[in-house]
Design a protein around this motif. Structure first.
Motif, mmCIF file in Angstrom:
data_model
loop_
_atom_site.group_PDB
_atom_site.id
_atom_site.type_symbol
_atom_site.label_atom_id
_atom_site.label_comp_id
_atom_site.label_asym_id
_atom_site.label_seq_id
_atom_site.Cartn_x
_atom_site.Cartn_y
_atom_site.Cartn_z
ATOM 1 N N HIS A 1074 -9.308 -27.311 21.115
ATOM 2 C CA HIS A 1074 -9.000 -26.876 19.961
ATOM 3 C C HIS A 1074 -10.271 -26.343 19.043
ATOM 4 O O HIS A 1074 -10.038 -25.525 18.172
ATOM 5 C CB HIS A 1074 -8.157 -27.639 19.401
ATOM 6 C CG HIS A 1074 -8.742 -29.147 18.952
ATOM 7 N ND1 HIS A 1074 -8.511 -29.922 19.940
ATOM 8 C CD2 HIS A 1074 -9.195 -29.592 18.053
ATOM 9 C CE1 HIS A 1074 -9.292 -31.104 19.445
ATOM 10 N NE2 HIS A 1074 -9.657 -30.906 18.388
ATOM 11 N N GLN A 1077 -11.634 -23.150 20.370
ATOM 12 C CA GLN A 1077 -10.771 -22.243 19.710
ATOM 13 C C GLN A 1077 -10.913 -21.743 17.985
ATOM 14 O O GLN A 1077 -11.059 -20.487 17.819
ATOM 15 C CB GLN A 1077 -9.449 -22.414 19.873
ATOM 16 C CG GLN A 1077 -9.069 -22.315 21.303
ATOM 17 C CD GLN A 1077 -7.509 -22.853 21.473
ATOM 18 O OE1 GLN A 1077 -6.980 -23.751 20.817
ATOM 19 N NE2 GLN A 1077 -6.741 -22.398 22.616
ATOM 20 N N THR A 1180 -7.162 -19.646 31.032
ATOM 21 C CA THR A 1180 -8.377 -19.033 30.428
ATOM 22 C C THR A 1180 -9.363 -18.581 31.239
ATOM 23 O O THR A 1180 -9.826 -17.578 31.294
ATOM 24 C CB THR A 1180 -8.913 -19.746 29.211
ATOM 25 O OG1 THR A 1180 -7.596 -19.956 28.298
ATOM 26 C CG2 THR A 1180 -9.864 -18.756 28.253
#
Length: 1489
Positions: A1074, A1077, A1180
C-alpha cells in the motif's frame, strides 16, 4: 580535338539529362563506355589498359605521399619531429616511419588535407617512411608526348526546352526548414523531402523538379523570417555538362596517378596563361570562381589541386605566387560566402604558408605579411573617433563577417609558425614592413572598450566585451611569434623595439590632456607625476602595443644590450616616453583588477568581471597579465625604487594613507598593492628577467598547480599556457617534480607533487587566484610534514634565482625607504588590535616581503666575494630607527611575536626573527657557524640511531604477532570444519535442511514508512521494486526475427538458441504494497501536473508503468511480493535475486504459488493461504512479465501469464549462472568428443566423463540457485561451481553411474527412447550444428588494441543509403560489431509509427531495445547516456572528441566492466541514474541516434 568536342556535346546531354537518376549504375556504365573511354583512347593513342600500364611501368613517382585525407580518417603528428602541428602523416606512412616510436599526436581529419610524408621541410628528422624513401636508381621516362586541351571543360551545348530547378545549400536554414518547404513546394512525401535535403546537405546542389513555378515558391516560402533558399533554374544541357565536368575532374585525378609526367603536364596546362594575360590561366579562373560553385564541385577540384600542383615544389611555388597575388580577392569572396572554410579555396593556405621556404619567399617577393594584415584591417572598419575598434554596435551581419574574417589571423599564424635561423636584408626589410602593418592593427586595439566606474545606480545594459577578447585570444600566439621572430636577430630586435616605442608614443599623444601634473613626497623623496584616478576616469584592459614592447624588452638581455642603451631609447629625442610613462597604462590595468577584487566596480555588472577573469585566464594571461607585470618590472628597473612605489601608491589611491594619519582605508586595496610589490620583486622565472632556463619556469608552474591538489594530465595541460605548436613542454619536466599514480577501473591517473619540491612553493604565486591561495594552504601543510628541513608550520618565501643584468636593480625595492615606511606602518597598525586599520592578509603579505628581503640578503652574502662590498643591508635598516622611517621594524616584530591576537602569524614572525639573528651572527662569528654544523651532524647521527632501534623493535613485534595470528587462524579453521561435519546443507529432497523457528521468522523494514513487519502468508504484502525487460544477452542467433506477439504464440517452450527472453531485476529495496501504491499514484499525479505546467522530460515513462525506486532511484516498472518460507514450498514457483548493490548478483525475490497464477489448473488444489494484498501483487508482477515479454496489452485472463513468469524465472537464473561463472573452461571439449566419436567411433571413458560433467555443470548451478532461493537453504562457501559440492547440495550422487543404477527403472526407458528417435539419428548423421552444452557466455565484440585501427575502419565506412558517401558519424555496435550511420536523416527508418535513427532501429533487432554503441569520430560510448569509453591514453584518461590527440589504447579492465554491466542487464539502470544526475541527457532525442 573538334571531334572530341562534338562527341561530348552529343552524348553528355543524353546520359545526364534523363531526369532523376533512378539507376546510377547504368548511368556510370554509359559514361564509362561513351565518354571516358574515348578520352582515354585519345590520351593514350592505343588500348587504354595497355597505354596506362606502360605509363605506370615507366613512372618515377614523387617522393611526397600526397594521400588526401577523407573525413574522419586518422592522422598522426610527431610531437618531437614535426616542424609545426599542421605536419601530419597518414596511417600507412606513420606505421612505416621512425615517428611511431616517438611522442605523437593522433587526430581525425576534417577532410581536405594530405599526408606530408616526403616533405623535408615538414620534419626535423625522419621525413620519409619506408615506402617513400628516396630511390637512388634513376628511371628514364619514355618520350611520351601527351597533349591535354586547355579548354577541356568548355563544351558545345545542345538547345532544348527542358529546365531544372536546382536547389543550393546554405548554412542558414535547418534540415527541418528545408524539408517543410520542399513538401509544400514540390508536393512530395516527407521521405522524398528528407532525401532531397540530405542530397543538398551533402553536395550543396540538387535537382528538385523540372518546373519553373517551384523556383518562385521556394523563394517565397523561406523569405519571411530568414533569407530565401537559393534556387536557380538551369537548362538541362547545362546541368548535364556540369555533372560531366565533375566526373572529368575525378577522372583526371585518377589518370595522373599512373604517371608523374602526366601530373606535370596537367600542372603546366593549368598554370599556362591565356591571351588575356593576368589571372587568365585555368587555375586562376577556378580560384576566382570558387565562391560561385557548389560544395561538390569545390571539393573535387580542390583535391585535384592537392594531387597535382601541391605535389611538386616547382609548381607549388608557382601556385603559391598566384594564390598570394589573388589573396585579397579570395578572402573577400570567402567573407561574403556562407559555406564553411573547409569548402573554400582559402583553406589551401595551410598547405602553402606552413612551408617555411614558400612562406619566406612570399614575404620577400609578394609582401605577404602586409597583405594579410591589411586585408584583415579592411574588413574591420567599424571604429570610434580615436580609430579604435568598436564592437558595441555590431549588427548580426557584421558579427557574422567578424567571425569569418578571423580566418586571416590563422593564415598569419601559418606564415610565422617557423622562425627563421638565417636572415637576409630583403627578409628583414619586408618583415619590418609587416611589423608596421601589425602595429597599425594593435594601435586599433590599444585602449578599446574603455570602462568607467558606475556610481549611484547599476549599469542598465551589459556592454559587448566578447568580440574584443575573441580577437585578443586569436592574436595571442601571433604576438608571441612576432616576439620570437624579433628575438632571433639583433638588428631586427633593435628596429622592432624602436617601432614599438614610436607606436606607443603615438597612442600616448594625448596622454596628459586634462591631467594635471602633481608632485608626491614621502619619506624624504619626491617624484613628479600626473593626477589620475582609476576609479573616476576611463580605463581599458586592452593594451597590446605596451605588451608587445614588454615582450621585446626581455629579449634585449639575450644580446647583452645595456640598461643605459634602453634608457636612451626611452628618453628624448629617441622617444617621448619616460619609464614612468611606460608603466602608466599597465599599472592602471592592474589597479583596475585590484579595485574589482575589492568590490568597487560591482555596479558595472558581469561584463567587467568576465573581462578580469579572462585577463588572468591561461588563454590570455601570457600576453595580457604577464606582459603588464613584465612592463612594470622593466620600468621599475630604470627608475628610483622610491619613485616607483610612490607612483604605485598614487594609482592605487593609497598615497594619503601612508603619508598622513588617515584612519579610513580599503584593506583589500592595500593587500592587492602589497601583492603587486611581491610579484614585481619575486617573479624572476621568465628567461631574460631572471637567470633561469625555460624549463625552470615550467617546473614552477607545475609545482604550484600540484600544490592545489593532485591533477590529471589533462587538467595540468589546461592549466599551462600553450605555444604556437599547441605544446606546453610539460612532459620534459613533469617526472622531476611529480609522481604519477595510475588509475583503477574507474577514475583517472593523477600526478602528485614530490614532497621535496614543496620547498619551491610561493603562497603569492602570481597565477594564483584568492580561491587557489585558500585551497593550497591546507594541502601544502600536509606536504610540509614530510620535509625534514622545515621544522615549523610557517610558510616562508622560497629562495629565488638572481635577476638578469637589466633587472638587477629591482631588488632595491625591498630595502628602499618608501617600502620600509609602508612595512612599519602596517606592523604598527597590527600592534593595536582594536585599531581596525589592518587585516591578517595584509600582515601576512608584509611578513612575506620581510622574508623575501632577508633571503635576498642571505643570497648576496653567500655569493659575494671578499673584495666586493654588499650593498643590500636590509637587516641593518630594520634594526634601527632612521630619519626617514618612524618605526623600528625589528622592534615591532619582537613585540608582535607575543601578541595574543596574532596566534596564526607567530610561527612566521619567529622564523623571521630567527633568520635575522642568524644573518647577524653570520656576519660576525664564522666559528659559531662551524659549531652549529657540527652539532647538527651529531643530532642527525643520533636520530638515525634511534630510528634503527625503532625499526628493529617493530620487526620483532610483527614476528611475535604473526605467530599468534597463525595460531588463531588454525583454531578457527578447526572449529569451522568441526561444525560443518555436524550439519550438512542439502537444499532439496527428504534430507533438506530446515530452518528453526527463530531462523524461519523474517522481519523486514519498509523504506517508505520505516515500519518493521514480519513476512506472513496472511499479512500485508511486502514488495520489491523490480524491472522487467526483454533481453538478447544470451542469444546465440541474433538473426532470428522476433516472434509475433499475437494470440497464437505459445511461450511454453523456449528455443534452445535463446534468441530472446524476459529478464527480471531488482535493486532489493522493500516496501509495503500500500505504501508503494500511494507512492506510484503520487508519481503519476506529479507527471500530470508537469505536463500541464511545463513539459520537462523525465528519465522514466509513467504511462508505461515506470517509476524510480524511492531510495536508490533505480528504474523499475513492477513489484515482486515477498513470501515466507513454508513446508510446502516445493509446489511454488520461486525466483529470487539480491540487490545489485551487494556482492551477490541475483536480483529479484519472488515465491509465487503456481496455481495462483494459472487458474486453469485442477480444482483439487489446497486452499489459497495468502492474503488478498499478496495475491494482488502476484497478479501485478505476472501481468508485467506478460506485457513486457510479449509486447502486448495487459490481460490477466490470458493463460500465458503464468508461463511468462516461469520463463522469466528460467531466463534470469540462466543469466545469473552465466554472469557469475564467465571463466568456465573446457567449452570446446564436448565438440572435441563428438568429433572423435564421429571419426573413430571410440572415445576414452575419462574424456567422455569430463565432457559430460562439463556439459551439465550449468544445469546444476541453475538448479542450486533455484532451490537455494525457493527453500531458503544457506549455500556452503565452497559452492562456487565445484562438482562434488553442487551434487551434495542437490542431494545427488557425484558419480553418474550411481545415479543411473539408483533410478534405472526410470532412466533406461528414457535413454532408449531418446536414442532410438529418428530425429536424433538424423541430426547425428548430418553436419548440422547442434546446441552444445555448456553454452559459451556471450561477450561484447573484440576491440583492437590501438584506437587508430578503429578510426581507420570508420573512415572507409560509407553510408548505406547515400550512394557510397562517407558517413559523418560512424557508430559501432559493441554487441554484434555492426557499423552504423548515426544521427543523420539519411538512415532514419520508421519503427512503430515513429521515425528513429539507425542505432535505435538496430537495438530492436540486436538487443531487444537496449544497445551499447561506440561513436568512433568523437570517441564516446552511447547507450541512452554518455559513458566513458574503454580507450585510455598513457595517463589513464580518455579523450572524447580526440582534442588532446594522445595515443589511445584499449583498457581491458574498463571494457570488462562495460561487459559486466551488459551481462547483468544493468544498462537500463545505468541510464536511469545518469539521466537523473544530469537532466540535460533527458532532453536529447536519443531515438534519432
Amino acid at each position: 580535338m573538334e571531334q572530341v568536342y562534338q562527341h561530348l556535346a552529343r552524348y553528355v546531354p543524353k546520359i545526364y539529362c534523363l531526369g532523376p537518376n533512378l539507376n546510377p549504375q547504368s548511368e556510370d556504365l554509359l559514361a564509362q563506355l561513351l565518354l571516358q573511354a574515348p578520352l582515354e583512347w585519345y590520351l593514350c593513342g592505343e588500348e587504354p589498359s595497355l597505354g596506362l600500364a606502360k605509363l605506370e611501368q615507366s613512372n618515377q613517382p614523387s617522393q611526397l605521399c600526397g594521400h588526401v585525407f577523407k573525413v574522419g580518417e586518422p592522422t598522426y603528428s610527431c610531437r618531437e619531429c614535426a616542424a609545426d602541428p599542421t605536419c601530419v602523416l597518414c596511417m600507412q606512412c606513420f606505421l612505416g616511419s621512425v615517428h611511431k616510436e616517438h611522442r605523437y599526436r593522433m587526430t581525425t581529419s576534417g577532410g581536405g588535407g594530405f599526408c606530408d610524408c616526403g616533405d623535408t621541410e615538414a620534419w626535423k628528422k625522419g621525413p620519409y617512411c619506408q615506402k617513400h624513401e628516396p630511390n637512388i636508381r634513376q628511371i628514364k621516362l619514355n618520350g611520351l608526348e601527351v597533349v591535354t586541351p586547355l579548354s577541356l571543360f568548355f563544351f558545345f551545348r545542345e538547345r532544348g526546352d527542358t529546365y531544372y530547378c536546382m536547389l543550393f545549400n546554405d548554412e542558414v536554414h535547418t534540415y527541418e526548414q528545408v524539408i517543410y518547404t520542399l513538401q509544400k513546394a514540390v508536393n512530395c512525401t516527407q521521405k522524398e523531402a528528407v532525401s532531397f535535403a540530405t542530397t543538398v546537405d551533402r553536395d550543396v546542389i540538387s535537382c528538385v523538379k523540372s518546373h519553373y513555378t517551384v523556383f518562385l515558391f521556394l523563394q517565397r516560402n523561406t523569405s519571411r523570417q530568414t533569407k530565401p533558399l537559393r534556387v536557380q533554374v538551369m537548362h538541362s544541357s547545362v546541368v548535364a555538362h556540369q555533372c560531366f565536368a565533375l566526373k572529368a575532374l575525378n577522372w583526371l585525378g585518377q589518370i595522373i596517378r599512373y604517371s608523374d609526367a602526366l601530373r606535370r603536364i596537367l600542372c603546366q596546362v593549368g598554370l599556362q596563361k591565356g591571351p588575356e594575360g593576368e589571372n587568365s590561366s585555368l587555375v586562376d579562373t577556378l580560384m576566382l570562381c570558387d565562391s560561385k560553385m557548389w560544395k561538390g564541385a569545390r571539393n573535387i577540384y580542390h583535391q585535384l589541386f592537392m594531387s597535382s600542383l601541391l605535389m611538386d615544389l616547382k609548381y607549388k611555388k608557382q601556385f603559391a605566387i598566384q594564390f598570394a597575388k589573388n589573396y585579397e580577392r579570395l578572402q573577400s569572396d570567402y567573407v561574403k560566402d556562407d559555406h564553411d572554410r573547409e569548402f573554400s579555396i582559402t583553406d589551401l593556405s595551410v598547405q602553402i604558408f606552413t612551408v617555411p621556404s614558400l612562406a619566406r619567399m612570399l614575404i620577400t617577393e609578394e609582401n605577404l605579411m602586409t597583405t594579410i594584415i591589411r586585408t584583415f584591417l579592411d574588413h574591420l572598419r567599424h571604429r570610434d573617433l580615436q580609430g579604435r575598434f568598436q564592437f558595441e554596435r555590431y549588427t548580426a551581419q557584421q558579427a557574422f563577417k567578424f567571425r569569418r574574417v578571423q580566418s586571416l589571423i590563422g593564415d598569419l599564424k601559418y606564415v610565422l609558425i617557423s622562425c627563421p635561423t638565417e636572415w637576409t636584408d630583403k627578409l628583414r626589410e619586408k618583415f619590418l614592413e609587416g611589423l608596421d602593418a601589425f602595429l597599425e592593427l594593435l594601435k586599433c586595439m590599444q585602449g578599446m572598450d574603455p570602462v568607467v566606474r558606475q556610481v549611484g545606480q547599476h549599469i542598465e545594459m551589459e556592454p559587448e566585451w566578447e568580440a574584443a577578447f575573441t580577437l585578443q585570444m586569436k592574436l595571442t600566439h601571433i604576438i608571441s611569434m612576432m616576439q620570437e621572430w624579433c628575438a632571433s636577430d639583433e638588428r631586427v630586435l633593435i628596429e622592432a623595439y624602436k617601432k614599438c616605442l614610436t607606436a606607443l608614443t603615438h597612442c600616448h599623444s594625448g596622454f596628459t590632456d586634462g591631467e594635471q601634473p602633481i608632485t608626491l613626497s614621502m619619506c624624504g623623496h619626491s617624484v613628479d607625476t600626473i593626477r589620475y584616478c582609476v576609479s573616476q576616469e576611463k580605463v581599458s584592459i586592452h593594451l597590446p602595443v605596451s605588451r608587445l614592447l614588454a615582450g621585446e624588452t626581455w629579449a634585449l638581455d639575450v644580446y647583452s644590450v645595456r640598461k643605459s642603451a634602453i634608457s636612451d631609447l626611452c628618453s628624448p629625442p629617441q622617444s617621448e616616453l619616460s619609464p614612468p610613462m611606460l608603466i602608466e597604462h599597465p599599472l592602471r590595468c592592474l589597479v583596475l583588477c585590484a579595485q574589482v577584487h575589492a568590490g568597487m566596480w560591482r555596479r558595472n555588472g558581469f561584463s567587467l568581471v568576465n573581462q578580469i577573469y579572462y585577463y588572468h585566464n591561461v588563454k590570455c594571461r601570457v600576453e595580457m597579465f604577464d606582459k603588464d607585470l613584465m612592463m612594470l618590472q622593466a620600468g621599475a628597473s630604470m627608475m628610483d625604487p622610491n619613485h616607483f612605489l610612490m607612483i604605485v601608491l598614487s594609482r592605487f589611491e593609497l598615497f594619503h594613507i601612508f603619508s598622513s594619519d588617515v584612519v579610513q582605508q580599503n584593506s583589500t586595496l592595500i593587500e592587492e598593492m602589497l601583492h603587486l610589490i611581491i610579484m614585481v620583486v619575486g617573479e624572476r622565472f621568465a628567461p631574460g628577467i631572471g637567470q633561469v632556463e625555460n624549463c625552470d619556469e615550467l617546473k614552477r608552474e607545475i609545482v604550484h598547480q600540484l600544490c592545489i591538489r593532485p591533477m590529471a594530465h589533462s587538467e595540468l595541460v589546461k592549466a599551462l599556457p600553450e605555444n604556437e605548436n599547441k605544446e606546453t613542454g610539460m612532459e620534459r619536466v613533469i617526472d622531476s617534480v611529480a609522481l604519477f599514480k595510475k588509475p583503477g577501473v574507474t577514475g583517472r591517473g593523477l600526478y602528485e607533487l614530490r614532497p621535496e619540491c614543496a620547498k619551491q612553493f610561493n603562497l603569492y604565486f602570481h597565477h594564483y587566484s584568492r580561491a587557489d591561495q585558500s585551497k593550497v594552504h591546507t594541502t601544502l601543510m600536509l606536504i610540509l610534514l614530510f620535509i625534514v628541513c622545515v621544522c615549523a608550520p610557517a610558510l616562508p618565501p622560497p629562495v629565488l634565482p638572481p635577476f638578469c643584468q637589466l633587472f638587477a636593480s629591482l631588488v632595491n625595492i625591498l630595502q628602499c625607504d618608501v617600502l620600509l615606511g609602508m612595512l612599519g606602518a602596517v606592523l604598527q597598525w597590527a600592534v593595536e588590535p582594536s585599531g581596525g586599520h589592518w587585516s591578517e592578509s595584509m600582515l601576512q603579505r608584509v611578513l612575506h616581503l620581510i622574508g623575501m628581503a632577508l633571503l635576498e640578503e642571505q643570497q648576496q652574502l653567500e655569493s659575494n666575494s671578499e673584495d666586493n662590498e654588499v650593498t643590500f643591508n636590509f637587516t641593518l635598516k630594520i634594526s634601527r630607527k632612521l630619519y626617514i622611517c618612524m618605526y623600528i621594524i625589528l622592534a615591532l616584530l619582537e613585540t608582535l611575536q607575543n601578541a595574543p591576537h596574532l596566534e596564526v602569524h607567530k610561527d612566521m614572525i619567529r622564523w623571521i626573527l630567527k633568520v635575522n639573528c642568524i644573518y647577524i651572527i653570520f656576519t660576525v662569528r664564522d666559528k659559531d657557524k662551524a659549531e652549529r654544523k657540527r652539532k647538527a651532524e651529531m643530532a642527525r647521527l643520533r636520530r638515525e640511531k634511534i630510528m634503527a632501534q625503532m625499526s628493529e623493535m617493530q620487526r620483532h613485534f610483527i614476528n611475535e604477532n604473526k605467530e599468534l595470528f597463525q595460531q588463531s587462524l588454525e583454531e578457527l579453521d578447526a572449529s569451522t570444519s568441526a561444525s560443518q561435519e555436524h550439519s550438512a546443507l542439502v537444499c532439496v529432497g527428504p534430507r533438506r535442511w530446515r530452518a528453526g523457528g527463530s531462523e524461519r521468522r523474517q522481519v523486514v523494514t519498509c523504506i517508505l514508512c520505516q515500519e518493521e513487519q514480519e513476512i506472513r502468508p496472511d499479512g500485508r504484502a511486502m514488495v520489491l521494486a523490480a524491472f522487467v525487460q526483454r533481453s538478447t544477452v544470451m542469444s546465440k542467433n541474433r538473426r532470428r526475427p522476433p516472434h509475433n506477439p499475437g494470440e497464437h504464440y505459445d511461450p511454453l517452450f523456449m528455443h534452445p538458441d535463446l534468441s530472446f527472453g524476459t529478464h527480471t531485476g531488482s535493486c532489493g529495496h522493500i516496501m509495503h504494497s500500500h505504501c508503494w501504491q500511494r507512492y506510484f499514484e503520487a508519481v503519476q499525479a506529479k507527471e500530470q501536473r508537469r505536463q500541464q505546467r511545463l513539459r520537462v522530460h523525465t528519465s522514466y515513462d509513467v504511462e508505461n508503468g515506470e517509476f524510480l525506486c524511492p531510495l536508490c532511484e533505480c528504474l523499475s516498472n513492477t513489484v515482486i511480493p515477498l513470501l515466507p518460507l513454508t513446508k510446502t514450498s516445493c509446489r511454488y514457483l520461486c525466483m529470487h535475486t539480491h540487490s545489485s548493490h551487494t556482492s551477490v548478483s541475483f536480483n529479484i525475490s519472488l515465491c509465487a504459488p503456481y496455481w495462483v497464477l494459472n487458474k486453469t489448473l485442477t480444482e483439487s488444489v489446497v486452499r489459497n493461504p495468502y492474503s488478498s494484498s499478496i495475491k494482488e501483487m502476484l497478479t501485478t508482477f505476472g501481468t508485467a512479465t506478460y506485457k513486457v515479454g510479449l509486447k502486448v496489452h495487459p490481460n490477466e485472463q490470458d493463460p500465458r501469464v503464468p508461463i511468462m513468469c516461469w520463463g522469466s524465472c528460467a531466463y534470469t537464473i540462466q543469466s545469473i549462472g552465466q554472469s557469475t561463472h564467465t571463466s568456465v573452461k573446457n567449452y570446446r571439449k564436448v565438440y572435441t568428443a563428438k568429433f572423435i566419436l564421429r571419426k573413430t567411433g571410440y572415445i576414452e571413458g575419462w574424456h567422455l566423463w569430463r565432457c559430460v560433467k562439463t556439459g551439465i555443470l550449468p544445469f546444476l548451478r541453475g538448479a542450486a540457485l533455484f532451490f537455494h532461493h525457493l527453500n531458503g537453504v544457506p549455500a556452503p562457501p565452497e559452492l562456487q561451481g565445484e562438482w562434488e559440492a553442487l551434487c551434495a547440495y542437490l542431494c545427488l550422487p557425484s558419480n553418474l553411474l550411481q545415479l543411473y543404477y539408483n533410478h534405472k527403472e526410470v532412466l533406461e526407458p528414457l535413454l532408449q527412447w531418446w536414442c532410438s528417435h529418428p530425429v536424433v539419428h538424423q541430426c547425428l548423421q548430418t553436419p548440422k550444428t547442434l546446441i552444445s552444452y555448456p553454452r559459451e557466455s556471450n561477450r561484447l565484440i573484440e576491440l583492437p588494441e590501438d584506437y587508430s585501427a578503429l578510426i581507420n575502419q570508420a573512415s572507409s565506412f560509407t553510408c548505406p543509403k547515400s550512394g557510397g558517401d562517407k558517413s559523418r558519424a560512424p557508430t559501432l555496435c559493441l554487441v554484434c560489431g555492426t557499423m552504423l550511420c548515426s544521427q543523420s536523416y539519411c538512415c532514419q527508418t520508421e519503427l512503430e509509427g515513429e521515425d528513429v535513427g539507425a542505432c535505435t532501429a538496430h537495438t530492436f533487432a540486436c538487443g531487444a531495445g537496449v544497445g551499447i554503441f561506440l561513436r568512433l569520430e568523437r570517441l564516446s560510448l552511447v547507450k541512452g547516456c554518455f559513458y566513458a569509453p574503454p580507450y585510455l591514453d598513457d595517463y589513464g584518461e580518455t579523450d572524447q572528441g580526440l582534442r588532446r590527440g594522445n595515443p589511445l589504447h584499449l583498457c581491458r579492465e574498463r571494457y570488462r566492466k562495460i561487459q559486466k554491466l551488459w551481462r547483468q542487464h544493468s544498462i537500463t539502470e545505468e541510464i536511469g541514474h545518469a539521466q537523473e544526475a544530469n537532466q540535460t541527457l533527458v532532453g536529447i532525442d536519443w531515438q534519432h541516434l
